[in-house]
Design a protein around this motif. Structure first.
Motif, PDB file in Angstrom:
ATOM      1  N   LEU A   9       0.807  -1.224   0.000  1.00 35.32           N
ATOM      2  CA  LEU A   9       0.000   0.000   0.000  1.00 35.32           C
ATOM      3  C   LEU A   9       0.838   1.271   0.000  1.00 35.32           C
ATOM      4  O   LEU A   9       0.448   2.266  -0.615  1.00 35.32           O
ATOM      5  CB  LEU A   9      -0.921   0.004   1.219  1.00 35.32           C
ATOM      6  CG  LEU A   9      -2.062  -1.019   1.216  1.00 35.32           C
ATOM      7  CD1 LEU A   9      -2.637  -1.183   2.611  1.00 35.32           C
ATOM      8  CD2 LEU A   9      -3.148  -0.584   0.236  1.00 35.32           C
ATOM      9  N   LEU A  10       1.982   1.243   0.698  1.00 30.44           N
ATOM     10  CA  LEU A  10       2.762   2.467   0.873  1.00 30.44           C
ATOM     11  C   LEU A  10       4.098   2.476   0.142  1.00 30.44           C
ATOM     12  O   LEU A  10       4.706   3.540  -0.022  1.00 30.44           O
ATOM     13  CB  LEU A  10       3.028   2.708   2.372  1.00 30.44           C
ATOM     14  CG  LEU A  10       1.836   3.093   3.230  1.00 30.44           C
ATOM     15  CD1 LEU A  10       2.301   3.406   4.648  1.00 30.44           C
ATOM     16  CD2 LEU A  10       1.093   4.303   2.659  1.00 30.44           C
ATOM     17  N   ARG A  11       4.586   1.316  -0.256  1.00 25.18           N
ATOM     18  CA  ARG A  11       5.858   1.218  -0.985  1.00 25.18           C
ATOM     19  C   ARG A  11       6.992   1.872  -0.205  1.00 25.18           C
ATOM     20  O   ARG A  11       7.780   2.661  -0.753  1.00 25.18           O
ATOM     21  CB  ARG A  11       5.732   1.868  -2.374  1.00 25.18           C
ATOM     22  CG  ARG A  11       4.542   1.368  -3.168  1.00 25.18           C
ATOM     23  CD  ARG A  11       4.448   2.016  -4.527  1.00 25.18           C
ATOM     24  NE  ARG A  11       3.158   1.763  -5.139  1.00 25.18           N
ATOM     25  CZ  ARG A  11       2.819   2.179  -6.364  1.00 25.18           C
ATOM     26  NH1 ARG A  11       3.689   2.856  -7.089  1.00 25.18           N
ATOM     27  NH2 ARG A  11       1.623   1.910  -6.855  1.00 25.18           N
TER      28      ARG A  11
ATOM     29  N   VAL B  68      -3.367  -0.551   8.786  1.00 24.66           N
ATOM     30  CA  VAL B  68      -3.217  -1.313   7.540  1.00 24.66           C
ATOM     31  C   VAL B  68      -4.585  -1.729   7.002  1.00 24.66           C
ATOM     32  O   VAL B  68      -4.854  -1.614   5.792  1.00 24.66           O
ATOM     33  CB  VAL B  68      -2.300  -2.528   7.758  1.00 24.66           C
ATOM     34  CG1 VAL B  68      -2.294  -3.423   6.525  1.00 24.66           C
ATOM     35  CG2 VAL B  68      -0.878  -2.074   8.086  1.00 24.66           C
ATOM     36  N   GLU B  69      -5.454  -2.191   7.890  1.00 31.57           N
ATOM     37  CA  GLU B  69      -6.802  -2.553   7.452  1.00 31.57           C
ATOM     38  C   GLU B  69      -7.527  -1.342   6.877  1.00 31.57           C
ATOM     39  O   GLU B  69      -8.167  -1.415   5.816  1.00 31.57           O
ATOM     40  CB  GLU B  69      -7.606  -3.120   8.617  1.00 31.57           C
ATOM     41  CG  GLU B  69      -9.019  -3.538   8.206  1.00 31.57           C
ATOM     42  CD  GLU B  69      -9.928  -3.810   9.387  1.00 31.57           C
ATOM     43  OE1 GLU B  69     -11.051  -4.295   9.146  1.00 31.57           O
ATOM     44  OE2 GLU B  69      -9.546  -3.521  10.528  1.00 31.57           O
ATOM     45  N   GLY B  70      -7.430  -0.211   7.556  1.00 27.74           N
ATOM     46  CA  GLY B  70      -8.095   1.003   7.088  1.00 27.74           C
ATOM     47  C   GLY B  70      -7.577   1.469   5.743  1.00 27.74           C
ATOM     48  O   GLY B  70      -8.363   1.906   4.883  1.00 27.74           O
ATOM     49  N   MET B  71      -6.265   1.385   5.530  1.00 26.73           N
ATOM     50  CA  MET B  71      -5.709   1.776   4.235  1.00 26.73           C
ATOM     51  C   MET B  71      -6.228   0.883   3.118  1.00 26.73           C
ATOM     52  O   MET B  71      -6.417   1.345   1.979  1.00 26.73           O
ATOM     53  CB  MET B  71      -4.185   1.742   4.283  1.00 26.73           C
ATOM     54  CG  MET B  71      -3.566   2.884   5.075  1.00 26.73           C
ATOM     55  SD  MET B  71      -1.755   2.980   4.914  1.00 26.73           S
ATOM     56  CE  MET B  71      -1.249   1.481   5.749  1.00 26.73           C
ATOM     57  N   GLY B  72      -6.469  -0.382   3.442  1.00 30.69           N
ATOM     58  CA  GLY B  72      -7.042  -1.273   2.438  1.00 30.69           C
ATOM     59  C   GLY B  72      -8.418  -0.822   2.005  1.00 30.69           C
ATOM     60  O   GLY B  72      -8.751  -0.851   0.808  1.00 30.69           O
TER      61      GLY B  72
ATOM     62  N   SER C 271      -8.083   2.271  -0.179  1.00 34.09           N
ATOM     63  CA  SER C 271      -7.651   1.905  -1.519  1.00 34.09           C
ATOM     64  C   SER C 271      -8.822   1.420  -2.369  1.00 34.09           C
ATOM     65  O   SER C 271      -8.946   1.765  -3.549  1.00 34.09           O
ATOM     66  CB  SER C 271      -6.564   0.826  -1.428  1.00 34.09           C
ATOM     67  OG  SER C 271      -6.102   0.470  -2.707  1.00 34.09           O
ATOM     68  N   LYS C 272      -9.733   0.637  -1.760  1.00 37.61           N
ATOM     69  CA  LYS C 272     -10.921   0.176  -2.490  1.00 37.61           C
ATOM     70  C   LYS C 272     -11.838   1.337  -2.871  1.00 37.61           C
ATOM     71  O   LYS C 272     -12.587   1.254  -3.844  1.00 37.61           O
ATOM     72  CB  LYS C 272     -11.682  -0.831  -1.639  1.00 37.61           C
ATOM     73  CG  LYS C 272     -10.957  -2.160  -1.475  1.00 37.61           C
ATOM     74  CD  LYS C 272     -11.711  -3.096  -0.535  1.00 37.61           C
ATOM     75  CE  LYS C 272     -10.948  -4.384  -0.319  1.00 37.61           C
ATOM     76  NZ  LYS C 272     -11.631  -5.286   0.652  1.00 37.61           N
TER      77      LYS C 272
ATOM     78  N   LYS D 125     -15.708  11.576  -8.323  1.00 39.63           N
ATOM     79  CA  LYS D 125     -15.349  10.147  -8.225  1.00 39.63           C
ATOM     80  C   LYS D 125     -15.486   9.648  -6.790  1.00 39.63           C
ATOM     81  O   LYS D 125     -15.842   8.496  -6.549  1.00 39.63           O
ATOM     82  CB  LYS D 125     -13.923   9.934  -8.702  1.00 39.63           C
ATOM     83  CG  LYS D 125     -13.667  10.258 -10.174  1.00 39.63           C
ATOM     84  CD  LYS D 125     -14.194   9.172 -11.076  1.00 39.63           C
ATOM     85  CE  LYS D 125     -13.775   9.419 -12.525  1.00 39.63           C
ATOM     86  NZ  LYS D 125     -14.343   8.409 -13.434  1.00 39.63           N
ATOM     87  N   SER D 126     -15.171  10.544  -5.827  1.00 36.60           N
ATOM     88  CA  SER D 126     -15.218  10.142  -4.422  1.00 36.60           C
ATOM     89  C   SER D 126     -16.540  10.433  -3.758  1.00 36.60           C
ATOM     90  O   SER D 126     -17.056   9.620  -2.977  1.00 36.60           O
ATOM     91  CB  SER D 126     -14.103  10.857  -3.645  1.00 36.60           C
ATOM     92  OG  SER D 126     -12.825  10.484  -4.123  1.00 36.60           O
ATOM     93  N   TYR D 127     -17.107  11.621  -4.065  1.00 33.43           N
ATOM     94  CA  TYR D 127     -18.247  12.085  -3.293  1.00 33.43           C
ATOM     95  C   TYR D 127     -19.560  12.046  -4.056  1.00 33.43           C
ATOM     96  O   TYR D 127     -20.619  12.318  -3.477  1.00 33.43           O
ATOM     97  CB  TYR D 127     -17.985  13.512  -2.795  1.00 33.43           C
ATOM     98  CG  TYR D 127     -16.723  13.640  -2.002  1.00 33.43           C
ATOM     99  CD1 TYR D 127     -16.590  13.053  -0.751  1.00 33.43           C
ATOM    100  CD2 TYR D 127     -15.622  14.328  -2.514  1.00 33.43           C
ATOM    101  CE1 TYR D 127     -15.433  13.157  -0.016  1.00 33.43           C
ATOM    102  CE2 TYR D 127     -14.451  14.442  -1.787  1.00 33.43           C
ATOM    103  CZ  TYR D 127     -14.355  13.847  -0.544  1.00 33.43           C
ATOM    104  OH  TYR D 127     -13.201  13.951   0.170  1.00 33.43           O
ATOM    105  N   GLY D 128     -19.510  11.745  -5.351  1.00 36.54           N
ATOM    106  CA  GLY D 128     -20.748  11.683  -6.124  1.00 36.54           C
ATOM    107  C   GLY D 128     -21.224  13.064  -6.562  1.00 36.54           C
ATOM    108  O   GLY D 128     -20.569  14.066  -6.350  1.00 36.54           O
TER     109      GLY D 128
END
Length: 251
Positions: free
Chosen positions: A12-14, A218-222, A225-226, A248-251
């Motif tokens: 996720l973060l590289r 880590v779970e939250g970043m996943g 990302s979705k 794209k994010s908020y409609g």
């Protein structure tokens, strides 16, 4: 669990170097039970940031006692020794980092530290090796962009506002010192010594947090990302109407 989460964190973060764990021990003999443990080079004393970098760069699992540190603040921040009156009085840094003894004394008096006299050993090890079960805290270095995305992940399911400290020089007190002593997530601006001796890059910050917060971030970043919110952040452009992107994010 932490090893798997670390693989996902890297995806996720590289990040450039290995996330590591720290664990304190009252009895140094207990450190020898850890698989793959090595000791710092005999006869040499290192700063804590150097030994952290040996782990995050080279993948070492290091068992550290006060004899391996330079004493003073290096061992004192993690509770392996009393810092000594030369430090606490302000004498040591007066005329170097501070223009008067009172400023140097106040720097020491307000520095987050693990209380001395309880712990006599510390192990640092890459989280991917799963040798600390579990570590007291998790650490990783990253850019400001990586750090804010990690914090966004922490806040995804359970919001809280995070406050961090800035000691100045001896900033390891703001990262592993604060996190080990309070078990609070702690972000720091690495100091001169960390950069000169520990090899910290100019654009790196240091995150230190308890394992449960590491896993939650880590779970939250996943989830982020979705939702199309990913690192690295693709620049939209300062001269472009953001409406299409925000839709794209908020409609």
């Amino acid at each position: 669990m932490l090893a798997e989460a670390t693989t996902k964190l890297n995806d996720l973060l590289r990040i450039r170097t290995l996330p590591i764990g720290m664990k304190l021990f009252t009895d140094p003999a207990d450190m020898d039970k850890i698989s793959g443990l090595r000791r710092p080079s005999e006869g040499h004393r290192f700063t804590m940031c150097q030994m952290v970098t040996q782990s995050r760069w080279s993948g070492f699992t290091l068992g550290i006692t006060v004899d391996n540190t330079r004493g003073g603040n290096c061992g004192g921040v993690v509770g392996l020794n009393h810092p000594g009156e030369g430090f606490l009085s302000g004498d040591h840094m007066n005329g170097v980092w501070f223009g008067n003894k009172e400023a140097a004394r106040m720097h020491q008096a307000t520095m987050p530290r693990v209380p001395h006299g309880i712990y006599n050993g510390l192990v640092v090890a890459p989280l991917r090796a799963a040798r600390l079960d579990p570590p007291d805290i998790c650490l990783f270095y990253g850019t400001p962009g990586q750090m804010i995305f990690f914090i966004n992940g922490l806040q995804f399911h359970r919001y809280r506002r995070y406050d961090f400290t800035v000691t100045g020089e001896s900033a390891c007190a703001d990262s592993w010192g604060r996190a080990l002593s309070t078990r609070q997530t702690s972000l720091s601006l690495p100091c001169f010594a960390e950069r000169r001796y520990g090899g910290v890059a100019d654009d790196e910050l240091l995150m230190a947090c308890p394992p449960d917060e590491y896993l939650r971030a880590v779970e939250g970043m996943g989830h982020l990302s979705k939702n199309g919110l990913r690192y690295p952040f693709p620049p939209y452009g300062a001269a472009v109407d953001p409406a299409a992107g925000m839709a794209k994010s908020y409609g």
